[in-house]
Motif scaffolding. Structure first.
Motif, PDB file in Angstrom:
ATOM      1  N   THR A 146      -4.580  41.046 -15.324  1.00 36.12           N
ATOM      2  CA  THR A 146      -4.040  40.705 -14.000  1.00 36.12           C
ATOM      3  C   THR A 146      -3.586  39.248 -13.965  1.00 36.12           C
ATOM      4  N   ASP A 150       0.195  38.063 -13.012  1.00 36.36           N
ATOM      5  CA  ASP A 150       0.425  37.054 -11.966  1.00 36.36           C
ATOM      6  C   ASP A 150       1.224  35.876 -12.507  1.00 36.36           C
ATOM      7  N   LYS A 155       3.601  40.698 -10.281  1.00 35.80           N
ATOM      8  CA  LYS A 155       2.607  41.421  -9.487  1.00 35.80           C
ATOM      9  C   LYS A 155       3.235  42.486  -8.584  1.00 35.80           C
TER      10      LYS A 155
END
Length: 251
Positions: A146, A150, A155
Protein backbone atom coordinates in the motif's frame (compact mmCIF):
# COMPACT_ATOMS: atom_id res chain seq x y z
CA UNK A 1 37.27 -59.37 21.72
CA UNK A 2 33.68 -59.92 22.79
CA UNK A 3 34.29 -57.65 25.77
CA UNK A 4 35.60 -54.90 23.50
CA UNK A 5 32.56 -55.16 21.18
CA UNK A 6 30.23 -55.09 24.18
CA UNK A 7 31.98 -51.98 25.52
CA UNK A 8 31.77 -50.29 22.13
CA UNK A 9 28.08 -51.13 21.80
CA UNK A 10 27.44 -49.78 25.27
CA UNK A 11 29.28 -46.55 24.42
CA UNK A 12 27.30 -46.06 21.19
CA UNK A 13 24.02 -46.75 23.01
CA UNK A 14 24.99 -44.31 25.76
CA UNK A 15 25.83 -41.59 23.24
CA UNK A 16 22.55 -42.17 21.40
CA UNK A 17 20.60 -42.03 24.65
CA UNK A 18 22.36 -38.81 25.67
CA UNK A 19 21.75 -37.26 22.25
CA UNK A 20 18.07 -38.24 22.39
CA UNK A 21 17.74 -36.84 25.88
CA UNK A 22 19.28 -33.53 24.81
CA UNK A 23 17.24 -33.29 21.59
CA UNK A 24 13.96 -31.44 21.78
CA UNK A 25 11.21 -29.90 19.65
CA UNK A 26 10.77 -26.16 19.21
CA UNK A 27 7.38 -24.73 18.27
CA UNK A 28 7.89 -21.82 15.88
CA UNK A 29 5.47 -19.22 14.51
CA UNK A 30 6.84 -18.26 11.09
CA UNK A 31 5.77 -15.31 8.93
CA UNK A 32 4.34 -16.71 5.70
CA UNK A 33 6.95 -15.04 3.49
CA UNK A 34 9.68 -17.05 5.23
CA UNK A 35 8.12 -20.47 4.57
CA UNK A 36 10.60 -21.75 1.97
CA UNK A 37 13.75 -20.52 3.73
CA UNK A 38 12.81 -21.94 7.14
CA UNK A 39 11.92 -25.29 5.59
CA UNK A 40 15.38 -25.42 4.04
CA UNK A 41 17.04 -24.24 7.25
CA UNK A 42 15.07 -26.77 9.34
CA UNK A 43 16.70 -29.72 7.59
CA UNK A 44 20.23 -28.58 8.44
CA UNK A 45 19.18 -27.45 11.91
CA UNK A 46 17.77 -30.89 12.76
CA UNK A 47 20.80 -32.65 11.26
CA UNK A 48 23.33 -30.42 13.02
CA UNK A 49 21.67 -30.08 16.44
CA UNK A 50 19.32 -33.04 16.81
CA UNK A 51 16.49 -30.66 17.67
CA UNK A 52 13.27 -30.75 15.63
CA UNK A 53 11.65 -27.58 14.32
CA UNK A 54 7.83 -27.63 14.24
CA UNK A 55 6.54 -24.62 12.29
CA UNK A 56 3.21 -22.90 11.77
CA UNK A 57 2.91 -20.33 8.97
CA UNK A 58 0.72 -17.25 8.80
CA UNK A 59 0.35 -13.49 9.02
CA UNK A 60 2.36 -11.66 11.66
CA UNK A 61 -0.66 -9.77 13.00
CA UNK A 62 -2.62 -12.98 13.42
CA UNK A 63 0.28 -14.61 15.24
CA UNK A 64 0.43 -11.66 17.62
CA UNK A 65 -3.21 -12.28 18.59
CA UNK A 66 -2.60 -16.01 19.01
CA UNK A 67 0.46 -15.42 21.18
CA UNK A 68 -1.47 -13.01 23.39
CA UNK A 69 -4.16 -15.67 23.72
CA UNK A 70 -1.71 -18.31 24.95
CA UNK A 71 -0.65 -20.14 21.78
CA UNK A 72 2.15 -22.64 22.55
CA UNK A 73 4.82 -20.98 20.37
CA UNK A 74 8.34 -20.76 21.74
CA UNK A 75 10.00 -18.79 18.95
CA UNK A 76 8.43 -16.16 16.69
CA UNK A 77 9.89 -15.22 13.29
CA UNK A 78 7.91 -12.13 12.36
CA UNK A 79 7.65 -10.27 9.06
CA UNK A 80 8.31 -6.94 10.75
CA UNK A 81 10.17 -5.48 13.71
CA UNK A 82 7.28 -3.59 15.30
CA UNK A 83 5.31 -6.66 16.41
CA UNK A 84 8.26 -8.32 18.21
CA UNK A 85 9.11 -4.94 19.74
CA UNK A 86 5.54 -4.65 21.00
CA UNK A 87 5.72 -8.14 22.51
CA UNK A 88 9.00 -7.14 24.14
CA UNK A 89 7.39 -4.07 25.70
CA UNK A 90 4.55 -6.25 26.95
CA UNK A 91 7.03 -8.64 28.64
CA UNK A 92 5.98 -11.55 26.40
CA UNK A 93 9.51 -12.47 25.30
CA UNK A 94 12.80 -13.53 26.85
CA UNK A 95 14.72 -10.32 27.55
CA UNK A 96 17.52 -9.67 25.08
CA UNK A 97 16.38 -12.29 22.56
CA UNK A 98 15.07 -9.96 19.85
CA UNK A 99 17.19 -9.58 16.72
CA UNK A 100 16.77 -8.96 12.98
CA UNK A 101 17.15 -12.22 11.08
CA UNK A 102 16.35 -10.88 7.59
CA UNK A 103 15.39 -7.76 5.66
CA UNK A 104 12.66 -8.53 3.17
CA UNK A 105 12.21 -7.41 -0.44
CA UNK A 106 8.87 -6.70 -2.10
CA UNK A 107 8.17 -7.71 -5.71
CA UNK A 108 5.38 -7.06 -8.20
CA UNK A 109 4.81 -10.41 -9.85
CA UNK A 110 2.76 -12.13 -12.54
CA UNK A 111 2.66 -15.82 -13.28
CA UNK A 112 2.81 -14.88 -16.99
CA UNK A 113 6.21 -14.58 -18.63
CA UNK A 114 6.85 -11.05 -19.91
CA UNK A 115 3.75 -9.54 -18.30
CA UNK A 116 5.63 -7.46 -15.72
CA UNK A 117 8.35 -5.19 -17.09
CA UNK A 118 11.63 -4.45 -15.33
CA UNK A 119 10.46 -1.00 -14.15
CA UNK A 120 6.97 -1.97 -13.02
CA UNK A 121 5.25 0.26 -15.56
CA UNK A 122 2.54 -2.39 -15.96
CA UNK A 123 1.16 -1.15 -12.64
CA UNK A 124 0.70 2.39 -14.00
CA UNK A 125 -0.84 1.24 -17.31
CA UNK A 126 -3.79 -0.10 -15.34
CA UNK A 127 -4.77 -2.70 -17.96
CA UNK A 128 -5.26 -5.49 -15.42
CA UNK A 129 -8.50 -6.44 -13.65
CA UNK A 130 -7.12 -7.59 -10.31
CA UNK A 131 -4.13 -6.67 -8.17
CA UNK A 132 -3.37 -9.01 -5.29
CA UNK A 133 -1.88 -7.82 -1.99
CA UNK A 134 -1.70 -9.25 1.52
CA UNK A 135 -3.92 -7.74 4.21
CA UNK A 136 -2.02 -4.58 5.19
CA UNK A 137 -3.44 -4.68 8.73
CA UNK A 138 -2.00 -8.13 9.44
CA UNK A 139 0.86 -8.61 6.98
CA UNK A 140 3.85 -6.23 6.73
CA UNK A 141 4.33 -7.04 3.04
CA UNK A 142 0.75 -5.94 2.46
CA UNK A 143 1.44 -2.68 4.27
CA UNK A 144 4.55 -2.16 2.14
CA UNK A 145 2.45 -2.75 -0.99
CA UNK A 146 0.00 0.00 0.00
CA UNK A 147 2.94 2.35 0.63
CA UNK A 148 4.24 1.69 -2.88
CA UNK A 149 0.81 2.32 -4.39
CA UNK A 150 0.48 5.58 -2.45
CA UNK A 151 3.98 6.76 -3.34
CA UNK A 152 3.34 6.14 -7.03
CA UNK A 153 0.07 8.08 -6.82
CA UNK A 154 -2.02 5.09 -7.90
CA UNK A 155 -4.34 4.71 -4.91
CA UNK A 156 -7.49 5.90 -6.69
CA UNK A 157 -6.69 4.01 -9.91
CA UNK A 158 -6.27 0.62 -8.29
CA UNK A 159 -8.84 0.94 -5.49
CA UNK A 160 -11.48 -1.19 -7.21
CA UNK A 161 -9.02 -3.80 -8.42
CA UNK A 162 -7.33 -4.87 -5.20
CA UNK A 163 -7.96 -8.36 -3.86
CA UNK A 164 -6.60 -9.04 -0.39
CA UNK A 165 -5.13 -12.27 0.87
CA UNK A 166 -5.12 -12.99 4.59
CA UNK A 167 -1.34 -13.28 4.37
CA UNK A 168 1.39 -13.13 1.75
CA UNK A 169 0.94 -16.82 0.88
CA UNK A 170 -2.68 -16.26 -0.10
CA UNK A 171 -1.75 -13.11 -2.01
CA UNK A 172 0.76 -15.20 -3.95
CA UNK A 173 -1.84 -17.93 -4.58
CA UNK A 174 -4.28 -15.44 -6.12
CA UNK A 175 -1.64 -14.65 -8.75
CA UNK A 176 -0.27 -18.16 -9.23
CA UNK A 177 -3.78 -19.52 -9.91
CA UNK A 178 -4.65 -16.74 -12.35
CA UNK A 179 -7.33 -15.15 -10.16
CA UNK A 180 -5.27 -11.96 -10.30
CA UNK A 181 -3.10 -10.93 -13.23
CA UNK A 182 -0.46 -9.56 -10.91
CA UNK A 183 0.23 -8.88 -7.28
CA UNK A 184 2.69 -7.75 -4.67
CA UNK A 185 4.51 -10.72 -3.13
CA UNK A 186 7.62 -11.39 -1.12
CA UNK A 187 10.61 -11.78 -3.42
CA UNK A 188 11.49 -14.95 -1.50
CA UNK A 189 8.37 -16.64 -2.91
CA UNK A 190 9.54 -16.34 -6.51
CA UNK A 191 13.32 -16.15 -6.20
CA UNK A 192 16.14 -18.62 -5.68
CA UNK A 193 19.89 -18.41 -6.17
CA UNK A 194 19.96 -15.08 -7.95
CA UNK A 195 16.97 -15.33 -10.29
CA UNK A 196 13.18 -15.20 -10.51
CA UNK A 197 12.06 -18.81 -10.82
CA UNK A 198 8.76 -18.33 -12.67
CA UNK A 199 6.66 -15.72 -14.43
CA UNK A 200 7.84 -12.10 -14.57
CA UNK A 201 8.59 -9.61 -11.82
CA UNK A 202 9.63 -6.11 -10.85
CA UNK A 203 11.79 -6.00 -7.76
CA UNK A 204 10.41 -2.95 -5.96
CA UNK A 205 13.05 -0.35 -5.02
CA UNK A 206 13.51 -0.19 -1.27
CA UNK A 207 12.92 3.59 -1.16
CA UNK A 208 9.27 3.14 -2.17
CA UNK A 209 8.29 1.67 1.20
CA UNK A 210 9.44 1.39 4.79
CA UNK A 211 12.19 -1.20 5.36
CA UNK A 212 10.79 -4.68 5.96
CA UNK A 213 12.99 -5.58 8.91
CA UNK A 214 12.04 -9.06 10.10
CA UNK A 215 12.75 -9.72 13.78
CA UNK A 216 12.87 -12.99 15.70
CA UNK A 217 12.28 -13.48 19.44
CA UNK A 218 12.21 -16.26 21.99
CA UNK A 219 8.78 -16.11 23.58
CA UNK A 220 8.25 -16.71 27.29
CA UNK A 221 7.06 -20.25 26.62
CA UNK A 222 10.52 -21.00 25.23
CA UNK A 223 12.59 -19.50 28.05
CA UNK A 224 13.68 -22.93 29.34
CA UNK A 225 13.88 -24.62 25.96
CA UNK A 226 17.32 -25.66 24.75
CA UNK A 227 15.87 -26.14 21.27
CA UNK A 228 14.53 -22.57 21.19
CA UNK A 229 17.90 -21.15 22.17
CA UNK A 230 19.67 -23.41 19.68
CA UNK A 231 17.40 -22.28 16.83
CA UNK A 232 17.99 -18.58 17.52
CA UNK A 233 21.75 -19.14 17.57
CA UNK A 234 21.52 -21.22 14.40
CA UNK A 235 19.67 -18.42 12.58
CA UNK A 236 22.61 -16.13 13.34
CA UNK A 237 25.12 -18.60 11.90
CA UNK A 238 26.70 -18.90 8.44
CA UNK A 239 24.63 -21.87 7.19
CA UNK A 240 21.32 -20.13 7.85
CA UNK A 241 22.67 -16.84 6.46
CA UNK A 242 23.56 -18.51 3.17
CA UNK A 243 20.05 -19.93 2.83
CA UNK A 244 18.40 -16.63 3.75
CA UNK A 245 20.43 -14.69 1.18
CA UNK A 246 19.73 -17.29 -1.53
CA UNK A 247 16.02 -16.39 -1.28
CA UNK A 248 16.65 -12.68 -1.95
CA UNK A 249 16.74 -11.36 1.61
CA UNK A 250 19.34 -8.96 2.94
CA UNK A 251 20.98 -9.53 6.31
Amino acid sequence: MKHRFASLSLLVASCFTLHSALADEVQVAVAANFTAPIQAIAKDFEKDTGHKLVAAYGATGQFYTQIKNGAPFEVFLAADDTTPKKLEQEKEIVAGSRFTYAIGTLALWSAKDGYVDAKGDVLKKNDYKHLSIANPKAAPYGLAATQVIDKLGLKDKVAGKIVEGQNITQAFQFVSTGNAELGFVALSQIYKDGKVTSGSAWIVPADLHDPIRQDAVILNKGKDSAAAKALVEYLKGPKAAAVIKSYGYEL
